[in-house]
Design a protein around this motif. Structure first.
Motif, mmCIF file in Angstrom:
data_model
loop_
_atom_site.group_PDB
_atom_site.id
_atom_site.type_symbol
_atom_site.label_atom_id
_atom_site.label_comp_id
_atom_site.label_asym_id
_atom_site.label_seq_id
_atom_site.Cartn_x
_atom_site.Cartn_y
_atom_site.Cartn_z
ATOM 1 N N ARG A 94 3.598 20.020 -0.131
ATOM 2 C CA ARG A 94 3.888 21.689 -0.099
ATOM 3 C C ARG A 94 3.470 21.891 2.099
ATOM 4 N NH1 ARG A 94 0.745 24.136 -5.108
ATOM 5 N NH2 ARG A 94 2.149 23.413 -6.767
ATOM 6 N N MET A 95 2.163 21.114 2.472
ATOM 7 C CA MET A 95 2.540 21.727 3.445
ATOM 8 C C MET A 95 3.532 21.413 5.195
ATOM 9 S SD MET A 95 -1.913 20.225 4.110
ATOM 10 C CE MET A 95 -2.075 20.794 5.633
ATOM 11 N N VAL A 96 3.811 19.738 4.634
ATOM 12 C CA VAL A 96 5.082 19.120 5.211
ATOM 13 C C VAL A 96 6.498 20.543 4.955
ATOM 14 C CG1 VAL A 96 6.838 18.217 5.373
ATOM 15 C CG2 VAL A 96 4.408 17.385 5.359
ATOM 16 N N VAL A 97 6.881 21.763 4.183
ATOM 17 C CA VAL A 97 7.687 22.839 3.856
ATOM 18 C C VAL A 97 7.049 23.388 4.790
ATOM 19 C CG1 VAL A 97 8.225 23.822 2.057
ATOM 20 C CG2 VAL A 97 8.513 21.007 1.886
ATOM 21 N N LEU A 98 5.930 23.461 4.597
ATOM 22 C CA LEU A 98 5.459 25.443 5.321
ATOM 23 C C LEU A 98 5.412 25.508 7.305
ATOM 24 C CD1 LEU A 98 4.057 27.830 4.829
ATOM 25 C CD2 LEU A 98 1.170 26.987 4.954
ATOM 26 N N ASN A 99 5.015 23.775 7.711
ATOM 27 C CA ASN A 99 5.334 23.648 8.899
ATOM 28 C C ASN A 99 6.514 24.099 8.864
ATOM 29 O OD1 ASN A 99 2.863 23.538 9.255
ATOM 30 N ND2 ASN A 99 2.296 21.211 8.938
ATOM 31 N N ASP A 100 8.149 23.280 8.119
ATOM 32 C CA ASP A 100 9.419 23.102 9.126
ATOM 33 C C ASP A 100 9.337 24.853 8.520
ATOM 34 O OD1 ASP A 100 9.332 20.820 8.961
ATOM 35 O OD2 ASP A 100 10.578 20.492 7.159
ATOM 36 N N ASN A 101 8.632 25.650 7.529
ATOM 37 C CA ASN A 101 9.578 26.678 7.805
ATOM 38 C C ASN A 101 9.209 27.469 8.815
ATOM 39 O OD1 ASN A 101 10.231 26.101 5.421
ATOM 40 N ND2 ASN A 101 9.016 27.245 3.879
ATOM 41 N N GLU A 102 7.933 27.384 9.010
ATOM 42 C CA GLU A 102 6.905 28.143 10.435
ATOM 43 C C GLU A 102 7.497 27.235 11.745
ATOM 44 O OE1 GLU A 102 3.149 27.383 10.181
ATOM 45 O OE2 GLU A 102 2.212 28.604 8.954
ATOM 46 N N ASP A 103 8.459 26.642 11.969
ATOM 47 C CA ASP A 103 9.179 25.826 13.206
ATOM 48 C C ASP A 103 10.489 27.071 12.857
ATOM 49 O OD1 ASP A 103 7.066 24.328 13.779
ATOM 50 O OD2 ASP A 103 8.099 22.408 13.120
ATOM 51 N N GLN A 104 10.922 27.201 11.367
ATOM 52 C CA GLN A 104 12.152 27.837 12.019
ATOM 53 C C GLN A 104 12.000 29.347 12.536
ATOM 54 O OE1 GLN A 104 14.060 26.845 8.631
ATOM 55 N NE2 GLN A 104 14.262 24.847 8.416
ATOM 56 N N ASN A 105 10.859 29.918 12.428
ATOM 57 C CA ASN A 105 11.244 31.285 12.533
ATOM 58 C C ASN A 105 10.680 31.644 13.660
ATOM 59 O OD1 ASN A 105 11.283 31.959 10.012
ATOM 60 N ND2 ASN A 105 9.407 31.165 8.986
ATOM 61 N N VAL A 106 9.895 31.006 14.347
ATOM 62 C CA VAL A 106 8.985 31.080 15.688
ATOM 63 C C VAL A 106 10.526 31.552 16.697
ATOM 64 C CG1 VAL A 106 8.812 29.937 18.284
ATOM 65 C CG2 VAL A 106 7.373 29.317 15.732
ATOM 66 N N PRO A 107 10.958 33.204 17.118
ATOM 67 C CA PRO A 107 11.630 33.040 18.966
ATOM 68 C C PRO A 107 11.698 32.041 19.626
ATOM 69 C CG PRO A 107 10.019 34.327 19.177
ATOM 70 C CD PRO A 107 9.260 33.265 17.114
ATOM 71 N N THR A 108 12.897 32.594 19.831
ATOM 72 C CA THR A 108 13.293 31.544 21.392
ATOM 73 C C THR A 108 13.887 32.702 22.487
ATOM 74 O OG1 THR A 108 13.980 29.604 20.175
ATOM 75 C CG2 THR A 108 14.809 29.927 22.115
ATOM 76 N N PHE A 109 12.848 32.641 23.384
ATOM 77 C CA PHE A 109 13.574 33.264 24.151
ATOM 78 C C PHE A 109 14.124 32.603 25.648
ATOM 79 C CE2 PHE A 109 10.278 35.403 22.483
ATOM 80 C CZ PHE A 109 10.128 36.391 22.218
ATOM 81 N N LYS A 110 15.206 33.079 26.484
ATOM 82 C CA LYS A 110 15.330 33.359 28.029
ATOM 83 C C LYS A 110 15.744 33.776 28.928
ATOM 84 C CE LYS A 110 20.301 33.857 27.223
ATOM 85 N NZ LYS A 110 22.129 33.073 27.166
ATOM 86 N N MET A 111 15.389 33.425 30.151
ATOM 87 C CA MET A 111 15.083 34.543 31.306
ATOM 88 C C MET A 111 16.441 34.543 31.654
ATOM 89 S SD MET A 111 13.101 34.104 34.805
ATOM 90 C CE MET A 111 11.331 33.732 34.145
ATOM 91 N N ASP A 112 16.916 35.695 32.062
ATOM 92 C CA ASP A 112 17.958 36.490 32.481
ATOM 93 C C ASP A 112 18.225 36.261 34.021
ATOM 94 O OD1 ASP A 112 16.853 38.384 33.209
ATOM 95 O OD2 ASP A 112 17.867 39.940 32.318
ATOM 96 N N LYS A 113 18.913 36.711 35.070
ATOM 97 C CA LYS A 113 18.830 36.546 36.148
ATOM 98 C C LYS A 113 18.477 37.803 36.714
ATOM 99 C CE LYS A 113 23.493 39.666 36.591
ATOM 100 N NZ LYS A 113 25.084 39.545 36.999
ATOM 101 N N ASN A 114 17.863 38.535 36.206
ATOM 102 C CA ASN A 114 17.011 39.594 37.048
ATOM 103 C C ASN A 114 15.295 38.678 36.583
ATOM 104 O OD1 ASN A 114 18.871 41.017 37.938
ATOM 105 N ND2 ASN A 114 19.023 42.183 35.526
ATOM 106 N N GLY A 115 15.378 37.520 35.749
ATOM 107 C CA GLY A 115 13.808 37.176 36.371
ATOM 108 C C GLY A 115 13.293 38.064 34.470
ATOM 109 N N ASN A 116 14.324 38.565 33.815
ATOM 110 C CA ASN A 116 13.952 39.088 32.134
ATOM 111 C C ASN A 116 13.658 37.957 31.167
ATOM 112 O OD1 ASN A 116 12.939 41.967 33.852
ATOM 113 N ND2 ASN A 116 15.279 42.154 34.095
ATOM 114 N N LEU A 117 13.313 38.388 30.546
ATOM 115 C CA LEU A 117 12.780 37.396 28.808
ATOM 116 C C LEU A 117 13.221 37.488 28.023
ATOM 117 C CD1 LEU A 117 9.574 35.806 29.076
ATOM 118 C CD2 LEU A 117 11.457 34.603 29.843
ATOM 119 N N GLU A 118 14.587 37.359 27.303
ATOM 120 C CA GLU A 118 15.669 37.574 26.443
ATOM 121 C C GLU A 118 15.334 37.001 24.930
ATOM 122 O OE1 GLU A 118 19.847 36.575 28.200
ATOM 123 O OE2 GLU A 118 19.511 38.586 27.330
#
Length: 222
Positions: free
Chosen positions: A194-218
């Motif tokens: 159960r702990m392994v399944v929960l960790n996998d789900n948490e990894d999938q729900n973490v948002p990913t950001f990137k920086m545009d050319k103006n220096g803002n994170l989206e």
């Protein structure tokens, strides 16, 4: 010279015992009994006497005591008999004529009941009884020995049965411990899964950001 090298049989021992007891009962001596048996069996008196004293006598101690007692009673009766005879010889005798007119009721009445006969107990009967008694005692000793052996075997089986019950109890306890350990292991493995399944789900729900050319994170859509 009367010499025989063959072994004594049971019939020879029985004849020796009967002859010695008869001589003792009749007031004779054992030496005369040894001579008589030696003549009948073609053995020396010394050999017969040795057989009696070494082997046969201990089997007939009770019969020998009875024969000696009978010899004493016979001698006592012989001593009393002359006195009784003497008194009878001096007893006055009265002769009286009975008249012819005397009633018949005065005459003795003879009954038709048969006389009571008593069976005389012979020495052979005594010897046979003692022999049967000795055989019964031997059979009783054998039965007692077998009974003690069976009781010992029964006690040994009871002890083995007790040990087996204790062993079964120990194995049942070990089986129960193993079962509890197995249940605990299953629970631990289930929680880990159960702990392994929960960790996998948490990894999938973490948002990913990137920086545009103006220096803002989206946020990057997945």
């Amino acid at each position: 010279m009367k010499v025989r090298q063959d072994a004594w049989s049971h019939e020879d021992d029985l004849m020796l015992a009967e002859t010695v007891l008869r001589h003792v009962r009749e007031g004779s001596t054992q030496l005369k009994a040894f001579d008589e048996v030696g003549d009948r069996l073609s053995r020396t008196s010394a050999a017969v006497g040795f057989r009696w004293n070494a082997i046969v006598r201990e089997r007939y101690e009770q019969a020998l005591k009875l024969a000696k007692k009978q010899r004493k009673e016979m001698k006592r009766a012989e001593r009393r008999q002359p006195e009784y005879t003497k008194r009878e010889s001096h007893k006055p005798v009265f002769h009286q004529e009975q008249p012819l007119s005397q009633p018949l009721l005065d005459t003795p009445v003879h009954t038709t009941e048969p006389p009571v006969t008593k069976k005389q107990l012979t020495m052979r009967d005594v010897i046979t009884f003692l022999s049967n008694l000795e055989q019964s005692a031997s059979s009783t000793n054998k039965l007692r020995t077998n009974l003690e052996k069976l009781e010992s075997e029964n006690q040994h089986l009871k002890e083995e049965n007790t040990l087996l019950h204790q062993r079964i109890k120990t194995l049942e306890n070990e089986q129960q411990v193993m079962k509890e350990d197995y249940q605990s292991l299953i629970q631990i493995m289930d929680r880990a899964r159960r702990m392994v399944v929960l960790n996998d789900n948490e990894d999938q729900n973490v948002p990913t950001f990137k920086m545009d050319k103006n220096g803002n994170l989206e946020k990057v859509a997945r």
